[in-house]
Every structure is written in C-alpha cells, then in structure tokens.
Design a protein around this motif. Structure first.
Motif, short mmCIF file in Angstrom:
data_model
loop_
_atom_site.label_atom_id
_atom_site.label_comp_id
_atom_site.label_asym_id
_atom_site.label_seq_id
_atom_site.Cartn_x
_atom_site.Cartn_y
_atom_site.Cartn_z
N LEU A 20 -53.08 -51.80 -20.53
CA LEU A 20 -54.11 -51.66 -20.75
C LEU A 20 -55.09 -51.06 -19.86
O LEU A 20 -54.59 -51.26 -18.72
CB LEU A 20 -54.71 -53.59 -21.39
CG LEU A 20 -54.45 -54.56 -21.76
CD1 LEU A 20 -55.25 -55.71 -21.79
CD2 LEU A 20 -54.83 -54.66 -23.03
N LEU A 21 -56.09 -50.45 -20.84
CA LEU A 21 -56.80 -50.01 -20.38
C LEU A 21 -58.48 -50.64 -19.88
O LEU A 21 -59.35 -50.56 -20.99
CB LEU A 21 -57.67 -48.43 -20.39
CG LEU A 21 -56.11 -47.34 -20.65
CD1 LEU A 21 -56.39 -46.05 -21.36
CD2 LEU A 21 -55.36 -46.97 -19.01
N ILE A 22 -58.58 -50.75 -19.24
CA ILE A 22 -60.25 -51.87 -19.17
C ILE A 22 -61.53 -51.40 -18.12
O ILE A 22 -60.44 -50.08 -16.71
CB ILE A 22 -59.34 -53.43 -18.38
CG1 ILE A 22 -58.84 -53.56 -16.41
CG2 ILE A 22 -58.19 -53.99 -19.78
CD1 ILE A 22 -58.79 -54.55 -16.53
N PRO A 23 -61.89 -52.01 -17.50
CA PRO A 23 -63.22 -50.97 -16.94
C PRO A 23 -62.77 -51.32 -15.17
O PRO A 23 -62.28 -52.45 -14.91
CB PRO A 23 -64.36 -51.77 -17.92
CG PRO A 23 -64.17 -52.30 -18.57
CD PRO A 23 -63.18 -52.69 -19.10
N SER A 24 -63.19 -50.39 -14.28
CA SER A 24 -62.72 -50.78 -12.69
C SER A 24 -62.53 -52.12 -12.80
O SER A 24 -64.16 -52.67 -12.45
CB SER A 24 -63.53 -49.76 -12.29
OG SER A 24 -63.45 -48.43 -12.86
N LEU A 25 -61.46 -52.60 -11.92
CA LEU A 25 -61.30 -53.73 -10.98
C LEU A 25 -61.32 -53.17 -9.98
O LEU A 25 -61.31 -52.17 -9.50
CB LEU A 25 -60.09 -54.10 -11.51
CG LEU A 25 -60.56 -55.01 -13.22
CD1 LEU A 25 -59.41 -55.87 -13.19
CD2 LEU A 25 -61.65 -56.00 -13.48
N PHE A 93 -61.40 -46.45 -14.95
CA PHE A 93 -60.51 -47.90 -15.63
C PHE A 93 -58.96 -47.74 -14.47
O PHE A 93 -59.02 -47.60 -13.58
CB PHE A 93 -60.54 -47.29 -17.09
CG PHE A 93 -59.16 -46.27 -16.87
CD1 PHE A 93 -58.24 -46.00 -16.81
CD2 PHE A 93 -59.46 -44.84 -17.14
CE1 PHE A 93 -57.49 -45.00 -17.13
CE2 PHE A 93 -58.86 -43.83 -17.21
CZ PHE A 93 -57.87 -43.65 -17.22
N THR A 94 -59.50 -49.44 -15.77
CA THR A 94 -58.02 -49.27 -14.40
C THR A 94 -57.14 -49.52 -15.50
O THR A 94 -56.92 -50.42 -16.33
CB THR A 94 -58.62 -51.23 -13.73
OG1 THR A 94 -59.34 -50.89 -12.52
CG2 THR A 94 -57.50 -51.25 -12.88
N VAL A 95 -55.56 -49.39 -15.47
CA VAL A 95 -54.46 -49.63 -15.78
C VAL A 95 -53.83 -51.11 -15.73
O VAL A 95 -53.71 -50.94 -13.95
CB VAL A 95 -53.82 -48.56 -16.04
CG1 VAL A 95 -52.33 -49.24 -17.03
CG2 VAL A 95 -54.32 -47.14 -15.35
N VAL A 96 -53.68 -51.82 -15.80
CA VAL A 96 -53.06 -53.34 -15.70
C VAL A 96 -51.88 -53.06 -17.28
O VAL A 96 -51.74 -53.11 -17.89
CB VAL A 96 -53.94 -53.93 -16.20
CG1 VAL A 96 -54.85 -54.22 -15.08
CG2 VAL A 96 -54.90 -54.51 -17.49
N ARG A 97 -50.84 -54.17 -16.49
CA ARG A 97 -49.69 -54.27 -18.12
C ARG A 97 -49.77 -55.66 -17.41
O ARG A 97 -49.65 -55.92 -16.88
CB ARG A 97 -48.39 -54.20 -16.82
CG ARG A 97 -47.20 -54.60 -18.31
CD ARG A 97 -46.12 -54.27 -17.88
NE ARG A 97 -45.87 -52.75 -17.50
CZ ARG A 97 -45.33 -52.20 -16.18
NH1 ARG A 97 -44.72 -52.83 -15.17
NH2 ARG A 97 -45.24 -50.50 -15.94
N VAL A 98 -50.22 -56.18 -18.99
CA VAL A 98 -50.33 -58.04 -19.10
C VAL A 98 -48.62 -58.41 -18.76
O VAL A 98 -47.57 -58.13 -19.31
CB VAL A 98 -50.28 -58.02 -20.59
CG1 VAL A 98 -50.24 -59.73 -20.66
CG2 VAL A 98 -52.02 -57.56 -20.81
N ALA A 99 -48.35 -60.04 -17.89
CA ALA A 99 -47.30 -59.83 -17.72
C ALA A 99 -47.00 -61.51 -18.52
O ALA A 99 -46.28 -61.56 -18.44
CB ALA A 99 -47.17 -60.50 -16.34
N ASP A 100 -48.06 -62.29 -18.38
CA ASP A 100 -47.81 -64.01 -19.17
C ASP A 100 -49.38 -64.22 -19.27
O ASP A 100 -50.34 -63.84 -19.35
CB ASP A 100 -47.11 -64.60 -18.34
CG ASP A 100 -47.16 -65.83 -18.18
OD1 ASP A 100 -46.54 -65.82 -19.35
OD2 ASP A 100 -47.40 -67.13 -17.79
N ILE A 101 -49.29 -64.96 -20.29
CA ILE A 101 -50.16 -65.30 -21.45
C ILE A 101 -49.79 -67.22 -20.73
O ILE A 101 -48.36 -67.49 -21.74
CB ILE A 101 -50.50 -64.97 -23.13
CG1 ILE A 101 -50.28 -63.10 -22.68
CG2 ILE A 101 -51.57 -66.05 -23.56
CD1 ILE A 101 -50.99 -63.45 -24.42
N THR A 102 -50.66 -67.75 -20.82
CA THR A 102 -50.83 -69.51 -20.50
C THR A 102 -51.40 -70.38 -21.62
O THR A 102 -52.70 -69.93 -21.27
CB THR A 102 -50.12 -69.78 -19.09
OG1 THR A 102 -49.51 -69.14 -18.43
CG2 THR A 102 -49.96 -71.46 -19.33
N VAL A 103 -51.57 -71.22 -22.25
CA VAL A 103 -51.98 -71.72 -22.99
C VAL A 103 -52.47 -73.05 -22.58
O VAL A 103 -50.84 -73.57 -22.21
CB VAL A 103 -51.34 -71.21 -24.76
CG1 VAL A 103 -53.13 -72.15 -25.45
CG2 VAL A 103 -51.86 -69.61 -24.67
#
Length: 103
Positions: A20-25, A93-103
């Motif tokens: 994902l390309l998200i606003p800067s962190l 922007f910041t490039v992040v890779r989603v690792a895990d989703i916990t519900v």
C-alpha cells in the motif's frame, strides 16, 4: 481475508501480502507498524462492520520505504494585473506491506 483501515484521513483496503502507498508515517524503513483504526474486516463468510471501529481488530504492516510522488505544478494568475505565481509540489508517501490481519 481483507480489512478496510483508516490512516492519514484516507481509507485503504488491506490484504495480507499487499503493498500500500499511504500518507507519510514518521517511522524508519524496516520497522513494523500496527493500524488499530479498522473500519471493516472480512474473514471467510464472516464480515464485521465497526461502529466506528471493529473492536479488537488490528492490521500489522512492515514499512518498506519513503518516497515522493510525481511533481505537479501549481500556477496562479490574474488577468490584466501582471500577477503570476508558479510553484511545484511533491507529496510524500510511505510504502508498507501488509503482514497480518487480526480480527
């Protein structure tokens, strides 16, 4: 499995392994970030919709890099007045890779 998260005033669909390309962190590349602002989570046939957030849901992602978008030109002008202003802008922007989703 996917989740809709909110960060930087925008919403993103996060899936494990997706980039994902998200606003800067303000974090260093290589670190792990956690998004607790999960608006919707889907796991198989079960869909959880938050009011406003899904309780206990969390998305973890790894920060890959920081970059800036293509330059845009901002040009202001008033006719017959000799007023002209030219300015460029590159949004970060910041490039992040989603690792895990916990519900």
């Amino acid at each position: 499995m996917f989740a809709v998260i909110r960060t930087g005033g925008k919403q993103f669909r996060a899936e494990p392994g997706k980039t994902l390309l998200i606003p800067s962190l303000d974090v260093e590349p290589g670190t792990t970030v956690t998004f607790d602002d999960v608006l919707l989570a889907e796991k198989g046939e079960e869909v959880s919709v938050g009011e406003p957030n899904v309780e206990g849901a969390r998305v973890t992602a790894e920060v890959l890099a920081h970059d800036r978008t293509k330059k845009i030109t901002v040009f202001k002008r008033k006719r017959r007045k000799g007023y002209r202003r030219k300015q460029g802008h590159r949004q970060g922007f910041t490039v992040v890779r989603v690792a895990d989703i916990t519900v």
